[in-house]
Design a protein around this motif. Structure first.
Motif, mmCIF file in Angstrom:
data_model
loop_
_atom_site.group_PDB
_atom_site.id
_atom_site.type_symbol
_atom_site.label_atom_id
_atom_site.label_comp_id
_atom_site.label_asym_id
_atom_site.label_seq_id
_atom_site.Cartn_x
_atom_site.Cartn_y
_atom_site.Cartn_z
ATOM 1 N N ALA A 146 0.834 -1.207 0.000
ATOM 2 C CA ALA A 146 0.000 0.000 0.000
ATOM 3 C C ALA A 146 0.868 1.255 0.000
ATOM 4 O O ALA A 146 0.562 2.226 -0.705
ATOM 5 C CB ALA A 146 -0.936 -0.010 1.204
ATOM 6 N N ARG A 147 1.946 1.236 0.761
ATOM 7 C CA ARG A 147 2.862 2.394 0.785
ATOM 8 C C ARG A 147 3.530 2.596 -0.574
ATOM 9 O O ARG A 147 3.677 3.732 -1.043
ATOM 10 C CB ARG A 147 3.923 2.213 1.866
ATOM 11 N N GLU A 148 3.946 1.504 -1.211
ATOM 12 C CA GLU A 148 4.563 1.610 -2.531
ATOM 13 C C GLU A 148 3.567 2.138 -3.561
ATOM 14 O O GLU A 148 3.920 2.963 -4.410
ATOM 15 C CB GLU A 148 5.103 0.251 -2.970
ATOM 16 N N THR A 149 2.333 1.673 -3.475
ATOM 17 C CA THR A 149 1.295 2.148 -4.392
ATOM 18 C C THR A 149 1.038 3.631 -4.177
ATOM 19 O O THR A 149 0.932 4.401 -5.136
ATOM 20 C CB THR A 149 -0.009 1.350 -4.197
ATOM 21 N N ALA A 150 0.957 4.055 -2.916
ATOM 22 C CA ALA A 150 0.731 5.468 -2.606
ATOM 23 C C ALA A 150 1.889 6.325 -3.111
ATOM 24 O O ALA A 150 1.672 7.408 -3.673
ATOM 25 C CB ALA A 150 0.537 5.663 -1.105
ATOM 26 N N ALA A 151 3.115 5.839 -2.946
ATOM 27 C CA ALA A 151 4.283 6.587 -3.418
ATOM 28 C C ALA A 151 4.253 6.719 -4.938
ATOM 29 O O ALA A 151 4.538 7.798 -5.484
ATOM 30 C CB ALA A 151 5.570 5.910 -2.961
ATOM 31 N N ALA A 152 3.910 5.639 -5.621
ATOM 32 C CA ALA A 152 3.834 5.692 -7.085
ATOM 33 C C ALA A 152 2.756 6.681 -7.534
ATOM 34 O O ALA A 152 2.958 7.429 -8.496
ATOM 35 C CB ALA A 152 3.542 4.300 -7.646
ATOM 36 N N GLU A 153 1.636 6.698 -6.834
ATOM 37 C CA GLU A 153 0.569 7.652 -7.171
ATOM 38 C C GLU A 153 1.013 9.087 -6.932
ATOM 39 O O GLU A 153 0.708 9.977 -7.729
ATOM 40 C CB GLU A 153 -0.683 7.337 -6.372
ATOM 41 N N GLU A 154 1.747 9.318 -5.843
ATOM 42 C CA GLU A 154 2.252 10.666 -5.570
ATOM 43 C C GLU A 154 3.207 11.119 -6.673
ATOM 44 O O GLU A 154 3.151 12.266 -7.116
ATOM 45 C CB GLU A 154 2.963 10.698 -4.218
ATOM 46 N N ILE A 155 4.083 10.217 -7.103
ATOM 47 C CA ILE A 155 5.022 10.562 -8.175
ATOM 48 C C ILE A 155 4.263 10.857 -9.458
ATOM 49 O O ILE A 155 4.528 11.842 -10.147
ATOM 50 C CB ILE A 155 6.055 9.429 -8.383
#
Length: 78
Positions: A38-47
């Motif tokens: 979930a954290r990796e997905t959120a980071a990718a969305e932020e980028i």
């Protein structure tokens, strides 16, 4: 939570492979992995949001992969 027989067999096999002794240990590991994903997905969305859907810049000295390299990577089997 109730597991089907095949799901329980997969869980037990995974627990043996990973050296997890209890169902609680397996659940904790599963939750840890879900949180990380979930954290990796959120980071990718932020980028993606930051670059408004455009390509993020590559690090200095890194060249973009060619279409052939991307195709080869897609076809790679482990």
């Amino acid at each position: 939570m109730r597991l089907q027989a095949d799901e329980l067999a997969l869980l037990r096999a995974a627990m043996r492979e990973l050296g997890l002794n209890t169902t609680s240990d397996a659940l904790r590991e599963g939750i840890r992995l879900l949180v990380r994903e979930a954290r990796e997905t959120a980071a990718a969305e932020e980028i993606r949001d930051f670059y408004t859907g455009g390509q993020a810049p590559l690090p200095e000295g890194v060249t973009a992969a060619t279409a052939d390299e991307l195709t080869a990577a897609d076809n790679e089997q482990w």
